[in-house]
Every structure is written in structure tokens, then in C-alpha cells.
Design a protein around this motif. Structure first.
Motif, PDB file in Angstrom:
ATOM      1  N   VAL A  20       0.860  -1.181   0.000  1.00  0.00           N
ATOM      2  CA  VAL A  20       0.000   0.000   0.000  1.00  0.00           C
ATOM      3  C   VAL A  20       0.904   1.241   0.000  1.00  0.00           C
ATOM      4  N   PRO A 127      -5.954   1.136  -0.962  1.00  0.00           N
ATOM      5  CA  PRO A 127      -7.412   1.080  -0.784  1.00  0.00           C
ATOM      6  C   PRO A 127      -7.834   1.846   0.467  1.00  0.00           C
ATOM      7  N   ARG A 168       5.368  -9.919   5.417  1.00  0.00           N
ATOM      8  CA  ARG A 168       3.960  -9.617   5.678  1.00  0.00           C
ATOM      9  C   ARG A 168       3.500 -10.112   7.035  1.00  0.00           C
TER      10      ARG A 168
END
Ligand SMILES: Cc1cc2nc3c(=O)[nH]c(=O)nc-3n(C[C@H](O)[C@H](O)[C@H](O)COP(=O)(O)O)c2cc1C
Length: 182
Positions: A20, A127, A168
Motif C-alpha cells: 500500500v 485502498p 507480511r
């Protein structure tokens, strides 16, 4: 995990390197790049192949600023935005009840596809779902039945401010998986 992919596997590489992007430069987003991201959404899988979503492309700086003002989760100053809307009137007319998650899942598949498409052409994207549905609907003058559900912010990544790539969630893929019971 054994790396079974070759060095030419561009899709897996894009999946693994996408992040992101919240810090964006002031450089505008080229119209053709924006169109490429918009076009990618129609390749996403959709429940029943119904295509009950509409995508509103926003590039006007004043409107982008107004979107930010009603979106607490929009930490970036995007140069373009794609507002993913669900046509709830059509969802209902197709007989999907309110408990059917298909329309929301489709927002996710479209968003994931557009995020990867943006990354693959060198754009930064993020997002946002933390925004006022009512205020964004009014700002965009949306038709009856359409409701904004997710915003994709787009811009050129400010590489100096982008945090370094990390593993992650601190998890290995095996931590998240349960194999079938034999
Ligand atoms: C459904 C959904 C809603 C999200 N909403 C926001 C949001 O409102 N603001 C934001 O900054 N990030 C939002 N994100 C981005 C997540 O915070 C981000 O994907 C997560 O921290 C992992 O970062 P990465 O995608 O760079 O690995 C959202 C992600 C999803 C999937």
C-alpha cells in the motif's frame, strides 16, 4: 517455502512486491495509466459474472481534496482515485438477498486486481474504506441505488517516504495455512 517460480514470473513477483502506498508525489497520473487500471477491473472474477459494480474515476484536484475531507482513512494525497460502487438496486433485482456476500466479495476482487495492475505499471495505490458513504455519494452525484464501497487512491510513489519492504504480518505462509485433515 520452496521457490518453484522462475525469474520470469512477473505476476508472482508483482504480488510479492506490492505494498500500500500512502506517500505520493505531486506528479499527475497519466490518463492512459488510469485507464489501464480501470480496464483491469473487468478481468476480476465476479459472482455469477453479474458485473454489478460501477467505477467512478476522479482526477479533479478540488474533488480529490473534497474526498479526503470526508475520508478519515485516506492518508495519502492521491492524484487520482477510483471509487468502487455497488449498484445495490441491480443486486436486489437479480435476487441477491442482503445476506449474500457476493457483491462485497466482488469489491475485493476488483480492488485487488486494480492494486496489482497499478503496481505493475509503476503507480502507487492504496485502498480506503474508512469514509462517509453518504458524503462521497453526494460529492460524486451518484445515481439512485449506487453506493460507494471502496476507494483506490492512485499516484506516483514517493520512494523516499515509502517504508521498507517487510515480511507480511511477521508471518510465514505456513502459519496461516491448515492442510486438509486426512
Ligand atoms: C478492505 C480494506 C480496507 C482498507 N482500508 C484502508 C483505509 O481506510 N486506509 C488505509 O490507509 N489503508 C486501508 N487498507 C490497507 C491496509 O491497511 C493494508 O493493506 C495492510 O496494512 C497491509 O499493507 P500492505 O497491503 O502494504 O501489505 C485497507 C485494506 C483493505 C483490504
Amino acid at each position: 517455502m520452496n521457490d518453484t517460480t522462475g525469474p520470469g514470473d512477473a505476476v508472482l513477483r508483482a504480488i510479492r512486491t506490492r505494498r500500500v502506498v500512502r506517500a505520493m508525489t505531486v506528479e499527475p497520473v497519466d490518463r492512459r495509466q488510469l485507464e489501464a487500471v480501470l480496464d483491469s477491473a473487468r478481468y476480476a472474477p465476479h459472482a455469477g459474472n453479474r458485473r454489478l459494480h460501477r467505477y467512478v474515476a476522479v482526477t479533479r484536484p478540488a474533488l480529490l481534496r473534497a474526498l479526503r475531507m470526508v475520508s478519515p482513512g485516506m492518508l495519502q494525497r492521491p492524484r487520482a482515485a477510483i471509487v468502487v460502487c455497488v449498484d445495490w438496486a441491480r443486486v436486489e433485482s437479480y435476487g441477491f438477498g442482503p445476506a449474500n456476500p457476493g457483491a462485497y466479495i466482488d469489491v475485493g476482487t476488483a480492488a485487488a486486481t486494480m492494486l496489482l495492475a497499478a503496481h505493475s505499471i509503476g503507480l502507487g495505490a492504496g485502498p480506503v474504506t474508512s469514509f462517509s458513504r453518504a458524503a462521497v455519494g453526494t460529492l460524486l452525484n451518484l445515481s439512485e441505488g449506487l453506493r460507494p464501497e471502496l476507494i483506490i487512491c492512485l499516484g506516483h510513489p514517493d520512494r523516499q517516504q515509502q517504508p521498507p519492504m517487510r515480511r507480511r504480518g511477521g508471518q510465514a505462509w505456513a502459519d496461516l495455512i491448515q492442510w486438509e485433515r486426512g
